[in-house]
Design a protein around this motif. Sequence first.
Motif: not given
Length: 145
Positions: A67-73, A75-77, A109-115
Amino acid sequence: MNAVDLRSILADAEHSGAYFIDERDAEVMAQAGAGLDYAVMRVDLAGCTDKAGLMERLAKAGGFPEWVGANWDALSDALRDLSWRPAPGYVLLVENASTWRAANLQEFDTLLEVFNEAAFEWAREDIAFWALLPFPGELLTSLED
């Protein structure tokens, strides 16, 4: 640095987050995480060129539910949840990321922010979450700029 020193560093949830490391240290960092009984999730980005491939590999390494989607939100969740993978701490080792980074600078950069957001949330529960990105030693200095 020896394995005991690395374990004491990884045990410090307050300082966990996304960090670039020398690729020669990747294996010893994974072993130190395993020595703490952390969930060690290895993601190999060799040959990965786009966001879809990145998301797919992260989901596989993390054992994300379907059920986990393939977008930044999503991934963050997922990284802030990990209820399907309970552990006293987490080490996400993102290997061979230099080519993906070069092709996707803004998204990197977005990936690093999510991490870092995930690490911050886990630290509130005194649980370490480390996203380690091994790069060739000669590239590490340029990453700091």
